[in-house]
Design an enzyme around this catalytic site. Structure first.
Site, PDB file in Angstrom:
ATOM      1  N   SER A 111       0.797  -1.228   0.000  1.00 48.26           N
ATOM      2  CA  SER A 111       0.000   0.000   0.000  1.00 48.26           C
ATOM      3  C   SER A 111       0.831   1.281   0.000  1.00 48.26           C
ATOM      4  O   SER A 111       0.287   2.367  -0.155  1.00 48.26           O
ATOM      5  CB  SER A 111      -0.944   0.012   1.211  1.00 48.26           C
ATOM      6  OG  SER A 111      -0.211   0.016   2.411  1.00 48.26           O
ATOM      7  N   LYS A 145      -7.031   3.715   8.319  1.00 49.37           N
ATOM      8  CA  LYS A 145      -6.044   4.650   7.767  1.00 49.37           C
ATOM      9  C   LYS A 145      -6.544   6.091   7.776  1.00 49.37           C
ATOM     10  O   LYS A 145      -5.810   7.017   8.123  1.00 49.37           O
ATOM     11  CB  LYS A 145      -5.679   4.229   6.336  1.00 49.37           C
ATOM     12  CG  LYS A 145      -4.838   2.960   6.263  1.00 49.37           C
ATOM     13  CD  LYS A 145      -4.573   2.545   4.816  1.00 49.37           C
ATOM     14  CE  LYS A 145      -3.731   1.279   4.749  1.00 49.37           C
ATOM     15  NZ  LYS A 145      -3.492   0.839   3.358  1.00 49.37           N
TER      16      LYS A 145
END
Length: 813
Positions: free
Chosen positions: A708, A751
């Protein structure tokens, strides 16, 4: 002290009897004893005066008594318990008439048990228990047998008893040594007591003989019992002779039953075996099982009735049948299918966990529509402390089902699941059926806790494979436990498995379960959980009843951010508990609690210095430094990617920061993309041949991996090679391909919360992750702007400003 086997012990006992009969003074019923004696309680055993009795010592207190008297050579009082099941008998649990005894010998047996041989003297009466430790001690008084004055009559009575006793010994095939000992006893009283102690009478008969105070009357009662046994043996022989002809198996079984019935009738009927059979039959009549199961039960009950109660096989069979009738066999609790009620219970007990709640409510709705009881098999997986196990209790309460929990952590024996075959000594059913017995219904909520920690294949079998049958909806309708040895229907049970990780669960087992992820809580959710559940719970647990003591929202958030690092709320609960204990301590010292409204300023005094700190956005003053977003087991974090350039041959890409293989590959992809698309960024191609690249991710002690950070690394490299500033208060997450495509990643909810806490207000994310953003409640997205991209060049256009950093590198020098 001696060591002997069992056979030698029996022989030695008879030798002792013979020895003491040869010495008249040893047979004297009188011996000196004090007003208080140590008390030895016996189970179903009686010690007659002048007789010898071997006793196996099992209780710790009794063993202490024996060891003490072994040294002191003193006397003890031996009394029989009224109920052999009583483990710690008291005055009311013992018959008040017993015998003074001394220790003759102590044997240490091969099985590590201790057997003591006792010599009985006169009878005594127990009047009071004066001490219970280290063993029983009681006050006693003399209670001697009444001797018959007519010596001639006693001799005749003893002679008749000897003749009939010898006959019974022969019928019972008693050892020849017993008959030899009998023939060597000349004392009439001793002879009667010897026969009372050694003929195989029932405990009730022996007790009646013992309680008879007159030696003469005891002799007449003994004669009655001997005549009864002899007559019973004659009846037995008569029945056997009448039925001694060829009969088939069915007739033979009937005859044996009749034979046993006739014998029991001669004994005035009724025994423990009858009681067990009657109790099992009464329970079986109430069961809802099928005719096939009823036939199996009756067949097994018939086997029990044929087994001698003294045989070890009797208890094996009895244990099996008791397990058989204790299982629910179709008994179910009525589900509460009120969706509104279920939602209310689930929301009251757990904050968040919306996906899990929706699945449970869907299941209730399906049951309501279809009207059957078949349950789904769900696996809740996620980090520790998020409420997976406690959710099972709430589900049971919402549906009004019974709740059972079985921990699978560390189980390495397949028999724990499927049970042992009943023919083995100590065999038991598996824990699945044992828990159903405990629940008392066929449709409990059954938690299989820590299924990811169950043992794999070993010499004891594979317990994870045994679970396949339990968790397969097509197979568990006929689950086979080795102990029960009959198929049992588990289809109505609602199995809920919990796990921290799916990686250790075998694929076939995973395939049988519906997986529901229970992700970590957001800070906002933790605050609500603390206010609603943890603070009241800990205040009550620590005895704080003052309603004025409150935790401010800011204080709870401070505890979460700076004193815990977890996805769940276990550590948070411990910290709140620690504060409550400190407050309780203050109250115990000063009589009042100084701090009633807990605020962030009080935490240093109550919890000490901060244990953790969250990263904050550090600005955009340096080229090659970009903020990324990462997911960890304890929630979301921001991640800084730092890039620096140094003069060299351009052949070297240095990667540091404890990066995993996937993350290293992402860095290589990002650099290759920058090289192949240098024209887009106006980067001269010769730069790559003259400058070495170093890419670092801080906090090198912590391992990092995953794809990511791909677009974050590409942006950091682009910023370093162009010396352009990165847009302020911006973070990003997304995987890249060699063609420059941006791919979706996971952990979006965690996140964006991490970005929000760090002061980020713009986030670049893959277009395909838009659906994840739309699933998050609006309250958590307030103040954030999202940029959805499909390609890396779109990231550059958003993230890189035209302005260069202060004192940029001059690549032309």
């Amino acid at each position: 002290m001696a060591t002997m086997d069992d056979d030698n012990l029996k022989d030695n006992r008879l030798a002792l009897i013979t020895e003491y009969n040869e010495e008249p003074e040893a047979l004297s019923p009188r011996t000196k004893f004090g007003e208080e004696l140590p008390i030895l309680p016996l189970r179903n055993m009686l010690l007659f005066p002048t007789t010898v009795l071997p006793v196996s010592i099992g209780r710790a207190a009794s063993l202490r008594l024996i060891r003490n008297l072994e040294k002191s050579k003193g006397c003890m009082g031996v009394f029989c318990q009224k109920d052999h099941r009583t483990e710690h008998p008291d005055m009311n649990d013992l018959y008040n008439v017993g015998t003074v005894a001394k220790i003759l010998r102590i044997f240490e047996m091969p099985d590590n048990s201790t057997t003591v041989v006792l010599q009985g003297f006169q009878k005594i009466k127990l009047t009071e228990i004066t001490a219970r430790t280290p063993y029983l001690i009681g006050k006693v008084e003399n209670y001697e047998d009444i001797e018959e004055k007519n010596e001639k009559e006693m001799k005749v009575l003893a002679k008749i008893c000897k003749e009939k006793g010898a006959k019974v010994f022969n019928i019972n095939e008693t050892q020849p040594e017993a008959i030899f000992a009998l023939n060597n006893i000349s004392n009439s009283s001793a002879l009667i007591n010897f026969l009372c102690a050694n003929i195989k009478f029932t405990h009730e008969d022996r007790l009646a003989l013992f309680n008879e105070t007159s030696i003469k009357q005891r002799g007449f009662k003994l004669l009655n019992f001997l005549d009864r046994d002899i007559e019973l043996a004659n009846i037995y022989d008569s029945i056997r002779n009448k039925t001694h002809h060829e009969i088939d198996q069915q007739q033979r079984e009937y005859f044996l039953q009749q034979q046993m019935k006739n014998i029991q009738e001669e004994l005035n009927g009724g025994n423990v075996q009858d009681q067990d059979t009657k109790e099992l039959s009464e329970k079986a009549e109430k069961k809802l099982w099928s005719k096939e199961i009823d036939d199996i039960f009756n067949r097994e009950l018939l086997k029990l009735s044929r087994i001698n109660p003294q045989s070890p096989d009797y208890h094996v069979q009895l244990n099996y049948l008791q397990m058989f009738v204790n299982l629910p066999w179709g008994e179910v609790t009525k589900d509460n299918l009120d969706i509104a009620h279920a939602r209310k219970v689930l929301d009251h007990d757990h904050y968040g966990l919306d996906k899990v709640k929706e699945r449970i409510l869907e299941h209730l709705a399906v049951i309501k529509m279809r009207g059957d009881l078949k349950s789904p098999i769900i696996c809740l997986y996620g980090p520790p402390g998020v409420g997976k196990t406690s959710l099972g209790k709430s589900i049971a309460a919402a549906m009004k089902r019974k709740y059972v929990r079985m921990s699978l952590g560390g189980i390495h024996d397949e028999s724990e699941i499927r049970g042992h075959r009943k023919t083995y000594i100590g065999a038991m059913p598996g824990r699945i059926l044992k828990n159903l017995t405990k629940a008392g219904t066929d449709n409990p909520v059954f938690i299989l806790d820590e299924i990811d920690k169950i043992g794999q294949m070993s010499t004891h079998g594979d317990p994870s494979s045994a679970l396949l049958e339990v968790l397969d909806p097509e197979q568990n309708i006929a689950f086979h436990d080795n102990f029960l040895d009959v198929d049992y229907d588990l289809s109505k049970v609602m199995f809920i498995a919990t796990a921290n990780s799916l990686s250790t669960i075998p694929a076939p087992l995973l395939d049988r379960m519906e997986l529901i992820e229970v992700s970590g809580y957001l800070t906002e959710e933790k605050i609500e959980i603390a206010k609603r559940h943890l603070v009241p719970k800990e205040k009550e647990a620590n005895g704080i009843t003052d309603e004025n003591i409150k935790f401010s929202k800011q204080a709870i958030e401070e505890i979460i951010e700076n004193y815990t690092r977890e996805s769940g709320v276990r550590t948070l609960e411990k910290k709140i508990g620690k504060i409550c204990r400190r407050l309780a301590f203050q109250k115990s010292i000063s009589g009042s609690i100084e701090t009633t409204n807990i605020k962030p300023a009080h935490l240093k005094e109550l919890l000490g210095v901060k244990e953790f700190s969250r990263d904050k956005y550090q600005g955009n003053n340096f080229a090659g430094v970009v903020t990324g977003l990462a997911w960890t087991a304890v929630g979301g974090e921001i991640l800084f990617i730092e890039t620096s350039l140094s003069r060299g041959k351009g052949e070297k890409l240095t990667l540091t920061g404890n990066l995993g293989d996937v993350m290293k590959e992402s860095a290589l992809l990002a650099l290759e993309y920058i090289k192949s698309h240098a024209d887009i960024l106006n980067i001269p191609h010769d730069i790559f041949d003259k400058w070495n690249v170093h890419l670092h991710v801080p906090e090198g002690a912590i391992p990092k991996d995953g794809p990511s950070a791909g677009i974050t690394m590409a942006t950091a490299l682009a910023s370093a090679f162009t010396q352009r500033k990165v847009k302020p208060n911006l973070a990003m997450t997304g995987e890249i391909t060699l063609r420059g495509k941006v791919l979706p990643v996971g952990g979006i909810k965690e996140k964006i919360l991490a970005a929000k806490r760090a002061g980020i207000n713009e986030i670049i994310i893959c277009e395909e992750n838009r659906r994840n953003i739309e699933a998050i409640p609006e309250i958590y997205l307030k103040g954030l702007t999202f940029h959805y991209v499909n390609e890396v060049k779109d990231v550059f256009e958003i993230a890189l400003l035209k302005e260069q950093v202060k004192n940029p590198i001059n690549f032309k020098d």
